[in-house]
Design an enzyme around this catalytic site. Sequence first.
Site, PDB file in Angstrom:
ATOM      1  N   SER A 114       0.815  -1.219   0.000  1.00 61.31           N
ATOM      2  CA  SER A 114       0.000   0.000   0.000  1.00 61.31           C
ATOM      3  C   SER A 114       0.847   1.267   0.000  1.00 61.31           C
ATOM      4  O   SER A 114       0.400   2.304  -0.480  1.00 61.31           O
ATOM      5  CB  SER A 114      -0.942   0.003   1.211  1.00 61.31           C
ATOM      6  OG  SER A 114      -0.209  -0.146   2.417  1.00 61.31           O
ATOM      7  N   HIS A 115       2.059   1.209   0.560  1.00 62.45           N
ATOM      8  CA  HIS A 115       2.949   2.363   0.600  1.00 62.45           C
ATOM      9  C   HIS A 115       4.349   1.907   0.184  1.00 62.45           C
ATOM     10  O   HIS A 115       4.798   0.846   0.600  1.00 62.45           O
ATOM     11  CB  HIS A 115       3.035   2.960   2.010  1.00 62.45           C
ATOM     12  CG  HIS A 115       1.738   3.501   2.527  1.00 62.45           C
ATOM     13  ND1 HIS A 115       0.661   2.700   2.833  1.00 62.45           N
ATOM     14  CD2 HIS A 115       1.355   4.765   2.812  1.00 62.45           C
ATOM     15  CE1 HIS A 115      -0.335   3.453   3.267  1.00 62.45           C
ATOM     16  NE2 HIS A 115       0.060   4.714   3.263  1.00 62.45           N
ATOM     17  N   ASN A 116       5.026   2.730  -0.592  1.00 68.04           N
ATOM     18  CA  ASN A 116       6.403   2.426  -0.985  1.00 68.04           C
ATOM     19  C   ASN A 116       7.135   3.743  -1.216  1.00 68.04           C
ATOM     20  O   ASN A 116       6.702   4.569  -2.024  1.00 68.04           O
ATOM     21  CB  ASN A 116       6.422   1.573  -2.253  1.00 68.04           C
ATOM     22  CG  ASN A 116       7.820   1.091  -2.608  1.00 68.04           C
ATOM     23  OD1 ASN A 116       8.762   1.239  -1.841  1.00 68.04           O
ATOM     24  ND2 ASN A 116       7.956   0.502  -3.792  1.00 68.04           N
TER      25      ASN A 116
END
Length: 363
Positions: A114-116
């Site tokens: 979901s986040h990078n």
Amino acid sequence: MATSDKTAVPKIRSRKDGAAVPLDDTDKSLMNKLQGAFPLVPRPYAQIGADLGLSEDEVVKRTDRLVKERIIRQVTPIYDTRAFGYGSMLVAAKVDPEHPWGPAKIINEHPGVSHNYLRNHEFNMWFTIAVEEDSKLGLQGTLDVLQELTKAESIRQLPTLQLFKIRMDLEMTGDTKSLASAGVAVPPAETERQPYDEFDKKVVRATQGSLPVVPEPFQPAADELGIPVLSLLEHLEGMTERKLLRRVAAILFHRRAGFSANGMGVWQVDPERIEEIGIRMAAYRGISHCYQRPTYADWKYQLFTMAHGRSKEECDAILDAIQTEVPGIEDRATLYSSTEFKKIRLLYFTDDFREWERKYAGV
């Protein structure tokens, strides 16, 4: 089980989309209200308007404009990943610093990422990943595949050992002093799997993703489920009580809303006082996330905090206040993100996870 058609497309920051947009005081008050807790009533914008002294029509129009101007990312239910049995963790990887986009593209393809972010550290790629409860690969197997595909030199698994705070509200009307001040400290939050049934899963599929910005935003999901909207709202209230649903709220595009910086403060603290210190850190208004995570020979920091500010200096002020005011801190490092590769809300109970495992691991 059909693949959801609500798949969010991650947006990569650009100069055009990253600039802050001027907002008036009414916009800011509305955004604070929307980030808090979107009312679980048939006409939530009318209730919000009554609280702010605005008509329902004006609240809907302002919210719609803020979405179209990419200041509000979406108004959405925020479900609890761990409560649904998904395995999840933060991961730090060492990838080729000269060519990070290739590894980022590979990592981003996993539906549980979901986040990078690219951060200023030897471990330069930081991402959150989740896998379904019945995943054939599991977290370890998934990370093994990703390490092979990205040719990452090293991967550090940083699961949550204790969760002290996860609340992504941006204080639109607060100044640096308020962001760097402590509120009320609360005990660590529950993160264990909770019971749920097939109807809960249907409700999640019908409601996840962006709710329509209309006077009755829950009606389409109720129609899809074939139940009255009041029954859906009652069920969502029950899911909140059962810790499956955290809340319904607006998620913002940080930079467009004026918060151009985020700093991940990592802390080495007195090991006998981790819980006490974590609770105190989490109370600071400018901190959105606070966790205890494992240490390694090359990673000594037990506590992680995310600070959000209108500038790097404001993030530093928040973290400096913690370092000055909270006893028991031995060392701190601050990791700033230079590139946002991916940021979406996780979608649950879709076929996407199994399809990824079939494609990349043949399972």
